[in-house]
Design a protein around this motif. Structure first.
Motif, PDB file in Angstrom:
ATOM      1  N   GLU A 279      -3.020   8.095   7.779  1.00 31.72           N
ATOM      2  CA  GLU A 279      -3.595   9.433   7.599  1.00 31.72           C
ATOM      3  C   GLU A 279      -4.772   9.681   8.537  1.00 31.72           C
ATOM      4  O   GLU A 279      -4.979  10.787   9.011  1.00 31.72           O
ATOM      5  CB  GLU A 279      -4.075   9.622   6.164  1.00 31.72           C
ATOM      6  N   ASP A 280      -5.555   8.637   8.803  1.00 30.40           N
ATOM      7  CA  ASP A 280      -6.739   8.795   9.641  1.00 30.40           C
ATOM      8  C   ASP A 280      -6.440   8.693  11.134  1.00 30.40           C
ATOM      9  O   ASP A 280      -7.338   8.745  11.961  1.00 30.40           O
ATOM     10  CB  ASP A 280      -7.818   7.788   9.249  1.00 30.40           C
ATOM     11  N   GLY A 281      -5.166   8.546  11.499  1.00 31.46           N
ATOM     12  CA  GLY A 281      -4.779   8.500  12.904  1.00 31.46           C
ATOM     13  C   GLY A 281      -4.788   7.108  13.512  1.00 31.46           C
ATOM     14  O   GLY A 281      -4.416   6.940  14.668  1.00 31.46           O
ATOM     15  N   THR A 282      -5.197   6.103  12.772  1.00 32.58           N
ATOM     16  CA  THR A 282      -5.189   4.736  13.290  1.00 32.58           C
ATOM     17  C   THR A 282      -3.795   4.139  13.091  1.00 32.58           C
ATOM     18  O   THR A 282      -3.035   4.587  12.229  1.00 32.58           O
ATOM     19  CB  THR A 282      -6.247   3.862  12.581  1.00 32.58           C
ATOM     20  N   PRO A 283      -3.453   3.119  13.883  1.00 35.38           N
ATOM     21  CA  PRO A 283      -2.122   2.520  13.748  1.00 35.38           C
ATOM     22  C   PRO A 283      -1.878   1.934  12.351  1.00 35.38           C
ATOM     23  O   PRO A 283      -2.755   1.320  11.766  1.00 35.38           O
ATOM     24  CB  PRO A 283      -2.130   1.398  14.794  1.00 35.38           C
ATOM     25  N   ALA A 284      -0.687   2.163  11.851  1.00 35.53           N
ATOM     26  CA  ALA A 284      -0.279   1.633  10.547  1.00 35.53           C
ATOM     27  C   ALA A 284       0.566   0.381  10.792  1.00 35.53           C
ATOM     28  O   ALA A 284       1.552   0.432  11.513  1.00 35.53           O
ATOM     29  CB  ALA A 284       0.530   2.676   9.787  1.00 35.53           C
ATOM     30  N   ARG A 285       0.179  -0.708  10.207  1.00 34.36           N
ATOM     31  CA  ARG A 285       0.889  -1.981  10.370  1.00 34.36           C
ATOM     32  C   ARG A 285       1.575  -2.322   9.056  1.00 34.36           C
ATOM     33  O   ARG A 285       0.950  -2.796   8.121  1.00 34.36           O
ATOM     34  CB  ARG A 285      -0.091  -3.089  10.741  1.00 34.36           C
ATOM     35  N   PHE A 286       2.881  -2.064   8.988  1.00 34.86           N
ATOM     36  CA  PHE A 286       3.599  -2.318   7.739  1.00 34.86           C
ATOM     37  C   PHE A 286       4.977  -2.923   7.980  1.00 34.86           C
ATOM     38  O   PHE A 286       5.883  -2.786   7.177  1.00 34.86           O
ATOM     39  CB  PHE A 286       3.730  -1.042   6.905  1.00 34.86           C
ATOM     40  N   LEU A 287       5.120  -3.643   9.059  1.00 28.29           N
ATOM     41  CA  LEU A 287       6.415  -4.209   9.424  1.00 28.29           C
ATOM     42  C   LEU A 287       7.006  -5.062   8.306  1.00 28.29           C
ATOM     43  O   LEU A 287       8.200  -5.029   8.056  1.00 28.29           O
ATOM     44  CB  LEU A 287       6.281  -5.036  10.704  1.00 28.29           C
ATOM     45  N   LYS A 288       6.178  -5.822   7.621  1.00 29.04           N
ATOM     46  CA  LYS A 288       6.682  -6.727   6.584  1.00 29.04           C
ATOM     47  C   LYS A 288       6.676  -6.122   5.177  1.00 29.04           C
ATOM     48  O   LYS A 288       6.992  -6.813   4.214  1.00 29.04           O
ATOM     49  CB  LYS A 288       5.884  -8.026   6.604  1.00 29.04           C
ATOM     50  N   ALA A 289       6.351  -4.859   5.034  1.00 32.60           N
ATOM     51  CA  ALA A 289       6.342  -4.227   3.714  1.00 32.60           C
ATOM     52  C   ALA A 289       7.758  -4.175   3.145  1.00 32.60           C
ATOM     53  O   ALA A 289       8.719  -3.874   3.855  1.00 32.60           O
ATOM     54  CB  ALA A 289       5.774  -2.812   3.816  1.00 32.60           C
ATOM     55  N   LYS A 290       7.872  -4.507   1.870  1.00 34.45           N
ATOM     56  CA  LYS A 290       9.160  -4.465   1.181  1.00 34.45           C
ATOM     57  C   LYS A 290       8.959  -3.798  -0.179  1.00 34.45           C
ATOM     58  O   LYS A 290       7.877  -3.871  -0.758  1.00 34.45           O
ATOM     59  CB  LYS A 290       9.712  -5.877   0.982  1.00 34.45           C
TER      60      LYS A 290
ATOM     61  N   ASP B 228       3.847  -0.720  -2.383  1.00 38.62           N
ATOM     62  CA  ASP B 228       2.399  -0.725  -2.629  1.00 38.62           C
ATOM     63  C   ASP B 228       1.596  -1.044  -1.374  1.00 38.62           C
ATOM     64  O   ASP B 228       0.381  -1.139  -1.426  1.00 38.62           O
ATOM     65  CB  ASP B 228       2.041  -1.691  -3.770  1.00 38.62           C
ATOM     66  N   ASP B 229       2.267  -1.193  -0.232  1.00 37.81           N
ATOM     67  CA  ASP B 229       1.576  -1.496   1.019  1.00 37.81           C
ATOM     68  C   ASP B 229       0.726  -0.287   1.432  1.00 37.81           C
ATOM     69  O   ASP B 229       1.263   0.799   1.657  1.00 37.81           O
ATOM     70  CB  ASP B 229       2.595  -1.822   2.112  1.00 37.81           C
ATOM     71  N   PRO B 230      -0.600  -0.433   1.522  1.00 41.20           N
ATOM     72  CA  PRO B 230      -1.459   0.720   1.808  1.00 41.20           C
ATOM     73  C   PRO B 230      -1.194   1.376   3.163  1.00 41.20           C
ATOM     74  O   PRO B 230      -1.260   2.597   3.272  1.00 41.20           O
ATOM     75  CB  PRO B 230      -2.875   0.159   1.736  1.00 41.20           C
ATOM     76  N   ASP B 231      -0.872   0.591   4.191  1.00 44.61           N
ATOM     77  CA  ASP B 231      -0.577   1.188   5.498  1.00 44.61           C
ATOM     78  C   ASP B 231       0.699   2.023   5.445  1.00 44.61           C
ATOM     79  O   ASP B 231       0.761   3.122   5.997  1.00 44.61           O
ATOM     80  CB  ASP B 231      -0.449   0.110   6.574  1.00 44.61           C
ATOM     81  N   PHE B 232       1.734   1.498   4.784  1.00 40.25           N
ATOM     82  CA  PHE B 232       2.982   2.241   4.675  1.00 40.25           C
ATOM     83  C   PHE B 232       2.780   3.533   3.891  1.00 40.25           C
ATOM     84  O   PHE B 232       3.241   4.600   4.303  1.00 40.25           O
ATOM     85  CB  PHE B 232       4.075   1.392   4.029  1.00 40.25           C
ATOM     86  N   LEU B 233       2.090   3.448   2.769  1.00 40.27           N
ATOM     87  CA  LEU B 233       1.852   4.639   1.945  1.00 40.27           C
ATOM     88  C   LEU B 233       1.028   5.681   2.691  1.00 40.27           C
ATOM     89  O   LEU B 233       1.289   6.884   2.588  1.00 40.27           O
ATOM     90  CB  LEU B 233       1.170   4.248   0.636  1.00 40.27           C
ATOM     91  N   SER B 234       0.067   5.226   3.482  1.00 39.14           N
ATOM     92  CA  SER B 234      -0.744   6.151   4.268  1.00 39.14           C
ATOM     93  C   SER B 234       0.111   6.823   5.345  1.00 39.14           C
ATOM     94  O   SER B 234      -0.027   8.016   5.618  1.00 39.14           O
ATOM     95  CB  SER B 234      -1.913   5.401   4.914  1.00 39.14           C
ATOM     96  N   HIS B 235       1.037   6.064   5.951  1.00 38.63           N
ATOM     97  CA  HIS B 235       1.934   6.632   6.964  1.00 38.63           C
ATOM     98  C   HIS B 235       2.855   7.681   6.339  1.00 38.63           C
ATOM     99  O   HIS B 235       3.059   8.761   6.897  1.00 38.63           O
ATOM    100  CB  HIS B 235       2.752   5.524   7.616  1.00 38.63           C
ATOM    101  N   VAL B 236       3.388   7.386   5.158  1.00 39.47           N
ATOM    102  CA  VAL B 236       4.259   8.343   4.460  1.00 39.47           C
ATOM    103  C   VAL B 236       3.488   9.627   4.161  1.00 39.47           C
ATOM    104  O   VAL B 236       3.992  10.731   4.385  1.00 39.47           O
ATOM    105  CB  VAL B 236       4.832   7.728   3.161  1.00 39.47           C
ATOM    106  N   THR B 237       2.251   9.495   3.707  1.00 45.38           N
ATOM    107  CA  THR B 237       1.425  10.668   3.420  1.00 45.38           C
ATOM    108  C   THR B 237       1.189  11.479   4.691  1.00 45.38           C
ATOM    109  O   THR B 237       1.276  12.709   4.675  1.00 45.38           O
ATOM    110  CB  THR B 237       0.080  10.239   2.799  1.00 45.38           C
ATOM    111  N   MET B 238       0.911  10.798   5.805  1.00 46.48           N
ATOM    112  CA  MET B 238       0.706  11.489   7.073  1.00 46.48           C
ATOM    113  C   MET B 238       1.969  12.252   7.477  1.00 46.48           C
ATOM    114  O   MET B 238       1.906  13.408   7.892  1.00 46.48           O
ATOM    115  CB  MET B 238       0.314  10.480   8.166  1.00 46.48           C
ATOM    116  N   LEU B 239       3.130  11.629   7.328  1.00 43.91           N
ATOM    117  CA  LEU B 239       4.385  12.302   7.675  1.00 43.91           C
ATOM    118  C   LEU B 239       4.632  13.509   6.782  1.00 43.91           C
ATOM    119  O   LEU B 239       5.040  14.574   7.257  1.00 43.91           O
ATOM    120  CB  LEU B 239       5.561  11.329   7.568  1.00 43.91           C
TER     121      LEU B 239
END
Length: 106
Positions: free
Chosen positions: A16-27, A80-91
């Protein structure tokens, strides 16, 4: 396609803040108290990554398509991965409104 031009940079998902989201291993996770053991999550996973004998286990690659989450009638699957959830919110915030086509001259 013009193969003489260099390819653009690889897409980097953003939070959401424009920084890279690192969630490759999120399941996806499973709330055991809500899971009815129906197996729909395993059946709809396009990668076949959710174990057919234990639906709480993601044994293969997850492409984060969320098919298992949408298919679960009990709402037991979630991320529950915070980076993934933040990316979804941004999208959801930036990519849900209809936009006109834009053609760029190159």
């Amino acid at each position: 396609m013009d193969r003489t031009r260099p390819a653009g940079p690889y897409y980097t998902p953003l939070k959401e803040d424009g920084t890279p989201a690192r969630f490759l291993k999120a399941k996806p996770l499973t709330d055991g108290a809500r899971c009815a053991g129906c197996g729909l999550c395993s059946a709809v996973c396009p990668m076949g990554s959710i174990s057919r004998s234990d639906f709480t286990q993601v044994t293969g690659v997850c492409i984060k398509c969320q098919a298992c989450i949408r298919a679960c009638p009990a709402g037991a699957k979630y991320f529950d991965d915070p980076d993934f959830l933040s990316h979804v919110t941004m999208l959801e915030r930036t990519c849900t409104a209809r936009k006109d086509n834009l053609f760029l001259e190159v």
